[in-house]
Design an enzyme around this catalytic site. Structure first.
Site, short mmCIF file in Angstrom:
data_model
loop_
_atom_site.label_atom_id
_atom_site.label_comp_id
_atom_site.label_asym_id
_atom_site.label_seq_id
_atom_site.Cartn_x
_atom_site.Cartn_y
_atom_site.Cartn_z
CB THR A 17 -1.00 -0.13 1.40
OG1 THR A 17 -0.17 0.21 2.05
CG2 THR A 17 -1.29 -0.96 1.76
CB CYS A 18 -0.07 4.16 -0.70
SG CYS A 18 0.10 4.75 -2.82
CE1 TYR A 19 0.55 4.26 8.21
CE2 TYR A 19 0.28 1.95 8.29
CZ TYR A 19 0.59 3.33 9.00
OH TYR A 19 0.30 3.60 10.31
CG HIS B 277 -4.39 0.92 -2.24
ND1 HIS B 277 -4.05 2.02 -2.07
CD2 HIS B 277 -2.50 0.43 -1.70
CE1 HIS B 277 -3.02 2.86 -1.40
NE2 HIS B 277 -2.26 1.80 -1.25
#
Ligand SMILES: Cc1ncc(COP(=O)(O)O)c(C=O)c1O
Length: 395
Positions: A322-324, A361
């Site tokens: 993820t973009c976390y 997402h």
């Protein structure tokens, strides 16, 4: 005999031909963990083992556990439907938030839920017209060290009713309600010190409420089993208390335990592929095709196997997809250098992974498989009908 299952050699020896990300449950491990725990609790008179469905409600796993004769604890109608479909006969229920319709549905299915709070009890009393016998989830004060207090909760828990409070006793007398079952789950029962306080409170409660016929000690046994001798001592102590309680009451009384994490966590593996691999400031930053944030929020994963041709070791951080920023599976893992296209096997992934997966997402929950006698099957609606898949080494 250690309760920790052995890692299946099929997974250790070769990278099996499964899509990633996938979760693989080892049936031999599940059977081993259950048998070990059953052996341990055998010292307690009238003890039975339930499974807490919140840990994993994969239909194939449920069917396997039902076939093994386990009972279950459910916390929702959705879990109830899943266990009915799997064929369980012994079904218990507790939740902080049953609606009136759900309470009726449970009663119609012959299940007497253990109510979590006075307002839930009152809702049931009014909606059902009368309520003569109940099960209650209970809590009481526990004297805990700072460390114990991190994972165990006493009267401060948001779940359960404190039956020592005189107002509760008055309410039950006023409405002529008899307590038949008490249900305790106060987090991790991590050692003799904690469990003995629980047993002392139970011994006091059965004197105040002699109508109690069964005691559910809940789950929270994972931490305890990090020290198997301590676990044995806990069960010996529980057995002594139960014998005393039965002596006091002059009759037998049932005892249940209902772990989720302990039964399933170590039996599941996450197979994932490396999507990127770059040297960072002081370690190799690897991004997998699965997300720790979405899948392993409650696990502390370890790298069981790195499927790579490389032999030289490097320090890695394994990130989720993820973009976390903090989507991290493992930090500072020293293992053979992983490159894009390599694959990894992580554990534990058997409990609280698919059952509480997030979908940041829109990433789907990984496909689930079971490993039985060196063969891998896709899990389906039914254990008996699981479909066999090929297990050729991964190319
Ligand atoms: C009532 C109850 N029983 C059993 C469990 C299972 O606990 P564990 O998975 O730690 O064994 C829980 C977990 O939240 C619970 O709330």
């Amino acid at each position: 005999m250690s309760i920790a299952p052995r890692i299946p050699s099929l997974l250790l020896n070769e990278d099996i031909n499964l899509p990633t990300p996938s979760i693989i449950y080892d049936v031999a491990a599940i059977k081993h963990v259950i048998q070990s725990l059953l052996n341990d609790i055998r010292v307690i008179p009238e003890a039975t083992l339930l499974y807490s469905v919140k840990a994993n409600r994969n239909p194939t796993i449920l069917r396997l556990l039902a076939d093994m004769g386990l009972g279950v604890d459910v916390a929702s109608i959705e879990e109830l439907q899943a266990v009915k479909k799997a064929g369980f006969e012994i079904i218990h229920a507790t939740s902080p938030s049953f609606s009136a319709d759900e309470i009726k549905m449970l009663r119609e299915a012959g299940i007497f839920p253990d109510f979590n709070s006075l307002s839930q009890l009152e809702l049931a009393r009014i909606e059902l017209g009368s309520l003569e016998e109940v099960g209650l989830r209970v809590k009481f004060p526990l004297l805990l060290s700072e460390e114990e207090g991190e994972t165990t909760f006493g009267e401060g828990s948001r779940f359960g009713i404190n039956l020592f409070e005189p107002s509760i006793k008055s309410y039950l007398i006023k409405h002529q309600i008899e307590v038949k079952q008490i249900h305790i789950h106060l987090g991790e029962m991590r050692n003799v010190h904690v469990m003995e306080q629980v047993m002392k409170s139970i011994a006091k409660l059965v004197k105040i409420y002699p109508s109690i016929e069964s005691i559910n000690l809940g789950g929270g046994l994972t931490y305890l089993y990090s020290d198997q001798d301590e676990a044995k001592n806990v069960w010996k102590m529980v057995a002594t208390y139960m014998e005393d309680i039965q002596c006091t009451l002059g009759r037998s009384i049932k005892l249940m335990v209902e772990p989720g994490m302990l039964l399933m966590a170590m039996c599941g593996y996450l197979l994932s592929s490396v999507r990127s691999s770059d040297w960072g400031n002081d370690s190799r930053n690897v991004t997998l095709d699965a997300s720790a944030w979405n899948l392993m929020y409650w696990s502390y994963p370890v790298l069981v196997k790195a499927y790579t041709q490389n032999v030289e070791e490097e320090i890695h951080t394994l990130y989720g997809n993820t973009c976390y920023e903090k989507d991290i599976f493992i930090q500072s893992s020293i293992n053979p250098r992983l490159e894009t296209g390599d694959r990894v096997l992580l554990a534990p992934a058997g409990a609280y992974v698919t059952s509480m997966a997030r979908n940041m997402h829109g990433f789907p929950v990984p496909m689930e498989f079971i490993l039985v006698d060196d063969e891998i099957y896709k899990t389906g609606d039914d254990y008996a009908n699981h479909s066999k898949i090929q297990t050729l080494p991964y190319q």
